[in-house]
Design a protein around this motif. Structure first.
Motif, short mmCIF file in Angstrom:
data_model
loop_
_atom_site.label_atom_id
_atom_site.label_comp_id
_atom_site.label_asym_id
_atom_site.label_seq_id
_atom_site.Cartn_x
_atom_site.Cartn_y
_atom_site.Cartn_z
N LYS A 1 0.81 -1.21 0.00
CA LYS A 1 0.00 0.00 0.00
C LYS A 1 0.84 1.27 0.00
CE LYS A 1 -3.88 -2.24 2.35
NZ LYS A 1 -4.96 -1.92 1.40
N GLY A 2 0.27 2.35 -0.48
CA GLY A 2 0.96 3.62 -0.55
C GLY A 2 0.95 4.36 0.78
N PRO A 3 1.79 5.37 0.92
CA PRO A 3 1.91 6.11 2.18
C PRO A 3 0.63 6.83 2.58
CG PRO A 3 3.12 7.21 0.44
CD PRO A 3 2.72 5.88 -0.09
N ASN A 4 -0.23 7.13 1.62
CA ASN A 4 -1.51 7.76 1.95
C ASN A 4 -2.42 6.83 2.73
OD1 ASN A 4 -1.41 6.37 -0.58
ND2 ASN A 4 -3.49 7.02 -0.98
N GLU A 5 -2.11 5.55 2.76
CA GLU A 5 -2.89 4.59 3.55
C GLU A 5 -2.11 4.11 4.78
OE1 GLU A 5 -5.40 1.79 1.23
OE2 GLU A 5 -4.22 2.50 -0.48
N ASN A 6 -1.15 4.92 5.20
CA ASN A 6 -0.24 4.56 6.29
C ASN A 6 -0.50 5.29 7.60
OD1 ASN A 6 1.35 2.68 5.10
ND2 ASN A 6 2.83 4.14 4.30
N LYS A 7 -1.56 6.02 7.71
CA LYS A 7 -1.74 6.90 8.87
C LYS A 7 -1.63 6.15 10.19
CE LYS A 7 -4.57 10.25 6.36
NZ LYS A 7 -5.90 10.91 6.24
N ASP A 8 -2.22 5.00 10.27
CA ASP A 8 -2.18 4.24 11.51
C ASP A 8 -0.77 3.79 11.83
OD1 ASP A 8 -3.54 3.09 13.74
OD2 ASP A 8 -3.26 1.12 12.83
N TRP A 9 0.00 3.42 10.79
CA TRP A 9 1.38 2.98 11.01
C TRP A 9 2.23 4.10 11.59
CZ3 TRP A 9 6.28 4.23 9.10
CH2 TRP A 9 7.29 3.29 9.38
N PHE A 10 2.08 5.30 11.08
CA PHE A 10 2.86 6.43 11.60
C PHE A 10 2.50 6.73 13.05
CE2 PHE A 10 2.95 7.47 6.95
CZ PHE A 10 4.31 7.29 6.79
N ILE A 11 1.23 6.61 13.40
CA ILE A 11 0.81 6.82 14.78
C ILE A 11 1.45 5.77 15.69
CG2 ILE A 11 -1.17 6.73 16.36
CD1 ILE A 11 -2.85 7.90 14.04
N ARG A 12 1.41 4.52 15.26
CA ARG A 12 1.97 3.44 16.08
C ARG A 12 3.49 3.51 16.17
NH1 ARG A 12 -1.82 -1.78 14.53
NH2 ARG A 12 -3.79 -0.81 15.10
#
Length: 407
Positions: free
Chosen positions: A175-186
């Motif tokens: 998946k692209g970084p635009n679908e990464n919001k949860d990963w960045f939070i974690r």
């Protein structure tokens, strides 16, 4: 060049975190913190590994109504789908392609799995699934699935402890970084957790390939005050700061990661669904425009990379109709990324107060940066002050040329 800057992330990449996560709370932080003198007596900087594309295990669960062949499984509990060589043998690989591929919805502007397929990362916060991407015992003997193993083991042998001073941050690399919001939070939570249980020692991020681009975007979003407090340094291996032509190769003719077992044309069927060669390519491109950010990371940065490998794809030459297999024109680089992209971190030398270091290694291939003694000694030198890898009792790579290349 802009069209390839995030190409690797799109072609089989980036990230959406699993539901499984490290239990930060419920007393675990307090319990680990009380063991600080036992588990980190030397007060080493805690490490978080950030993998590249294909650099962590993934599991899938199936509950499908339709499959491409009668021998494909419709229903199965979670199983290893990446990296699993048994999923990639002729015939069976068609089932794997159908399970791995994404589709894009230009209304929701998100990708989605094949109906009836769910994915998860078996570990969040742990390092084991980044040390060995494939855990098939016979394959392991030939280092087919070894990834962060040699770096991790070298650090453990010098005083690091898995789960206390060594952590990992896996993601769904399709998946692209635009679908990464949860990963960045974690990742922010994991960073603060590691910092707190280690008596407020700054974190070292060790990133391979596109993992360097992931941490760059993460740091660009964080306040400088936060970075000054929680981040000691970032060490990147083989990061394509300016993209990679190999991404274009993947979506044009397919890329087998250097493994003879995998068929290029089959890989193309998955890789092209993560990027262009689709009617929705322009819309997907718009979704990623915000991620073309070239501001400095605002943290001490060590860029390690190989050069003069000899088979780096520098450009593709198509015929006039762009409808045939392109000619792969080779150039200088690490076998996956050309040198011009690898040295891109030097662009920030005058753009931030924190130091930037570059270290070039002649003849070390993109993936072998994770197992070669020279870059490993650089890493342990920055973290433990040692420069003695490998010691006589340490397992080393069977071969300098791994059997697979991960982004």
């Amino acid at each position: 060049m802009k069209i390839v800057h995030w190409m690797l992330l799109l072609l089989f990449c980036l990230s959406h975190l699993s539901d499984a996560r490290l239990d930060f709370w419920h007393g675990k932080e307090r319990k680990l913190k009380s063991r600080f003198n036992d588990l980190n007596p030397n007060k080493f900087s805690p490490v978080i590994f950030i993998p590249g594309c294909g650099g962590n295990k993934m599991q899938a669960r199936l509950n499908k109504a339709d499959v491409p062949h009668m021998w494909c499984v419709k229903n199965e509990d979670y199983f290893d789908i990446w990296l699993n060589p048994l999923q990639m043998i002729p015939g069976i690989i068609d089932c794997w392609v159908d399970n791995m591929k994404l589709s894009y919805d230009n209304v929701t502007r998100k990708t989605k799995n094949t109906p009836g397929v769910e994915f998860r990362m078996p570990q969040w916060g742990g390092v084991e699934d980044l040390e060995w991407v494939d855990t098939t015992p016979v394959i392991d003997r030939y280092d087919f699935g070894a990834y962060f193993y040699y770096i991790s083991e070298a650090l453990v042998n010098r005083g690091y402890a898995r789960g206390y001073t060594l952590f990992g941050a896996p993601y769904d690399f399709r998946k692209g970084p635009n679908e990464n919001k949860d990963w960045f939070i974690r990742l922010k939570e994991l960073t603060e957790f590691a910092y707190n249980i280690n008596e407020n020692i700054g974190i070292t991020f060790i990133c391979h390939s596109m993992g360097g681009r992931m941490i760059l975007y993460f740091l660009q979003q964080m306040p400088q005050e936060w970075k000054d407090k929680y981040v000691k340094q970032v060490i990147t291996l083989s990061t394509p700061w300016g993209g990679s032509i190999q991404a274009i190769q993947a979506i044009s003719v397919g890329y087998d990661f250097g493994a003879e077992l995998i068929q290029n044309n089959k890989m193309k069927q998955v890789q092209e669904t993560c990027d262009i060669s689709l009617p929705n390519a322009v819309e997907m491109r718009k979704d990623l425009a915000l991620f073309e950010n070239y501001t400095a990371p605002g943290a001490e940065l060590h860029c390690l990379y190989g050069n003069n490998v000899g088979d780096t794809v520098d450009r593709l030459e198509f015929d006039a109709a762009y409808n045939g297999n392109p000619t792969l024109v080779k150039g200088n680089g690490d076998g996956t990324v050309n040198r011009r992209s690898l040295i891109g971190c030097g662009h920030w030398e005058k753009a931030q107060s924190q130091k930037i270091y570059q270290q070039e290694y002649q003849g070390i291939e993109h993936y072998n940066m994770l197992s070669n003694a020279a870059p490993i000694n650089y890493i342990i030198g920055k973290l433990t002050k040692d420069n003695d890898y490998p010691r006589p009792d340490e397992k080393v790579s069977y071969s300098d040329m791994m059997k697979i290349r991960l982004f």
